[in-house]
Scaffold this motif. Structure first.
Motif, PDB file in Angstrom:
ATOM      1  N   ARG A 160       2.651  31.080  85.151  1.00 55.10           N
ATOM      2  CA  ARG A 160       3.034  31.568  86.482  1.00 55.10           C
ATOM      3  C   ARG A 160       2.984  30.459  87.535  1.00 55.10           C
ATOM      4  NH1 ARG A 160       2.579  36.772  87.669  1.00 55.10           N
ATOM      5  NH2 ARG A 160       0.849  37.012  86.187  1.00 55.10           N
ATOM      6  N   THR A 161       1.981  29.609  87.483  1.00 56.69           N
ATOM      7  CA  THR A 161       1.766  28.622  88.550  1.00 56.69           C
ATOM      8  C   THR A 161       2.344  27.245  88.227  1.00 56.69           C
ATOM      9  OG1 THR A 161      -0.407  28.058  87.635  1.00 56.69           O
ATOM     10  CG2 THR A 161      -0.331  29.809  89.295  1.00 56.69           C
ATOM     11  N   LEU A 162       3.016  27.129  87.111  1.00 51.03           N
ATOM     12  CA  LEU A 162       3.531  25.847  86.652  1.00 51.03           C
ATOM     13  C   LEU A 162       4.487  25.213  87.667  1.00 51.03           C
ATOM     14  CD1 LEU A 162       3.081  24.397  83.905  1.00 51.03           C
ATOM     15  CD2 LEU A 162       5.343  25.255  83.238  1.00 51.03           C
ATOM     16  N   GLN A 163       4.333  23.914  87.870  1.00 47.87           N
ATOM     17  CA  GLN A 163       5.252  23.144  88.706  1.00 47.87           C
ATOM     18  C   GLN A 163       5.664  21.895  87.935  1.00 47.87           C
ATOM     19  OE1 GLN A 163       2.999  22.600  92.392  1.00 47.87           O
ATOM     20  NE2 GLN A 163       4.082  24.330  93.299  1.00 47.87           N
ATOM     21  N   PRO A 164       6.663  22.026  87.051  1.00 48.39           N
ATOM     22  CA  PRO A 164       7.030  20.902  86.185  1.00 48.39           C
ATOM     23  C   PRO A 164       7.693  19.776  86.959  1.00 48.39           C
ATOM     24  CG  PRO A 164       8.586  22.696  85.926  1.00 48.39           C
ATOM     25  CD  PRO A 164       7.477  23.225  86.793  1.00 48.39           C
ATOM     26  N   ASP A 165       7.672  18.607  86.362  1.00 45.05           N
ATOM     27  CA  ASP A 165       8.354  17.439  86.909  1.00 45.05           C
ATOM     28  C   ASP A 165       9.824  17.536  86.485  1.00 45.05           C
ATOM     29  OD1 ASP A 165       9.433  14.936  87.424  1.00 45.05           O
ATOM     30  OD2 ASP A 165       7.603  13.855  86.905  1.00 45.05           O
ATOM     31  N   GLN A 166      10.673  18.061  87.375  1.00 48.58           N
ATOM     32  CA  GLN A 166      12.070  18.309  87.026  1.00 48.58           C
ATOM     33  C   GLN A 166      12.792  17.016  86.650  1.00 48.58           C
ATOM     34  OE1 GLN A 166      13.657  21.201  86.788  1.00 48.58           O
ATOM     35  NE2 GLN A 166      12.284  22.654  87.763  1.00 48.58           N
ATOM     36  N   ALA A 167      12.526  15.937  87.359  1.00 53.35           N
ATOM     37  CA  ALA A 167      13.188  14.668  87.057  1.00 53.35           C
ATOM     38  C   ALA A 167      12.820  14.179  85.664  1.00 53.35           C
ATOM     39  CB  ALA A 167      12.815  13.619  88.104  1.00 53.35           C
ATOM     40  N   ALA A 168      11.564  14.396  85.285  1.00 55.93           N
ATOM     41  CA  ALA A 168      11.113  13.944  83.964  1.00 55.93           C
ATOM     42  C   ALA A 168      11.758  14.758  82.857  1.00 55.93           C
ATOM     43  CB  ALA A 168       9.594  14.036  83.876  1.00 55.93           C
ATOM     44  N   ILE A 169      11.728  16.091  82.975  1.00 55.49           N
ATOM     45  CA  ILE A 169      12.259  16.898  81.878  1.00 55.49           C
ATOM     46  C   ILE A 169      13.786  16.825  81.812  1.00 55.49           C
ATOM     47  CG2 ILE A 169      10.253  18.421  81.874  1.00 55.49           C
ATOM     48  CD1 ILE A 169      11.868  20.555  83.226  1.00 55.49           C
ATOM     49  N   ALA A 170      14.437  16.436  82.904  1.00 55.92           N
ATOM     50  CA  ALA A 170      15.884  16.231  82.868  1.00 55.92           C
ATOM     51  C   ALA A 170      16.249  15.060  81.950  1.00 55.92           C
ATOM     52  CB  ALA A 170      16.427  15.985  84.268  1.00 55.92           C
ATOM     53  N   GLN A 171      15.293  14.165  81.707  1.00 60.31           N
ATOM     54  CA  GLN A 171      15.528  13.018  80.830  1.00 60.31           C
ATOM     55  C   GLN A 171      15.140  13.295  79.384  1.00 60.31           C
ATOM     56  OE1 GLN A 171      17.145  10.352  82.124  1.00 60.31           O
ATOM     57  NE2 GLN A 171      17.183  11.631  83.967  1.00 60.31           N
TER      58      GLN A 171
END
Length: 264
Positions: A160-171
């Motif tokens: 629920r509280t996750l805030q992933p590193d979008q730039a990282a997972i886009a790679q």
């Protein structure tokens, strides 16, 4: 040419929740560039395009950035739209020709039931720091033929509280990341999830039918039951029932039409 258009919230019984999709009813094929431009104009996670071909409906799905191989919520929305337009009625099973083969949707008193191909969980081997990209320790990881990476976390609250590193997972070398956890005692669902697809131009998808083609067999094996209740913990939220039958997954949910119009 005026194109009938509906905007439908899928996997919910409440307006402005679930996952919104636009559905366009075509009378003739349009160039892919125009379909992509319409999807970008709609600026929703998916825009579905329907075109009749005598025995079934041709169905294609576009994000604002690209065409995709499989989309659950826009298929559910397409079935709802055909019912709204008087092209289908309750009790009928609709057939769709798609990039993922023949898909079916049954209209019933319990909402809409989608018949989708099961995505068997496969082992995931990677040297990437998954916990750093996601922002939480990963209990288990899997992948699928769709290129979705499934990452299990230890608790519902972590999901629920996750805030992933979008730039990282886009790679990352995957199409999307599905984060999931078993529900807690007393919850009215069996597992929860969230879905991130920055490579598709979708930082987070509200409710993702295609992800449950992987989630359903994963949790079936862990929980020992074929039929399960699922909840996606995006800001909009959504619910669906999943059932594994052989090499198919049945996804059941509701949809609400929130906008009617036509494209010029």
């Amino acid at each position: 040419m005026a194109i009938p258009l509906l905007q439908i919230d899928a996997f919910t019984q409440q307006p402005y929740r679930g996952n919104p999709a636009a559905v366009c009813l075509l009378t003739e094929p349009l160039p892919d560039t125009q379909l992509q431009a319409i999807a970008a104009e709609m600026n929703l996670s998916e825009t579905a395009f329907l075109l009749t071909d005598q025995t079934a409906w041709q169905l294609r799905w576009f994000t604002p950035a690209c065409e995709v191989d499989l989309c659950g919520h826009a298929t559910l929305a397409a079935a709802q739209a055909l019912q709204e337009w008087g092209r289908a009625q309750r009790g009928q099973t609709l057939r769709f020709h798609t990039r993922s083969g023949l898909l079916q949707a049954k209209l019933s008193d319990r909402g809409i039931e989608l018949d989708f191909p099961l995505q068997p969980p496969q082992g995931l081997e990677t040297s990437l720091d998954l916990a750093a990209g996601i922002g939480a320790p990963v209990v288990a990881s899997r992948t699928s033929e769709l290129g979705y990476w499934l990452l299990e976390l230890a608790s519902v609250e972590q999901v629920r509280t996750l805030q992933p590193d979008q730039a990282a997972i886009a790679q990352w070398p995957c199409q999307a990341v599905v984060v999931t956890a078993a529900a807690q005692a007393g919850d009215d669902c069996d597992f929860v999830s969230r879905f991130f697809a920055p490579r598709f131009g979708i930082p987070e998808d509200p409710v993702t039918g295609s992800a449950h083609c992987l989630l359903a067999p994963y949790w079936q094996a862990k929980l020992g039951r074929d039929r399960l209740q699922a909840r996606q913990l995006s800001a909009r939220g959504g619910e669906l029932e999943v059932e594994v039958v052989g090499d198919r997954v049945f996804l059941r949910g509701y949809a609400v039409t929130v906008l009617r119009g036509e494209l010029q």
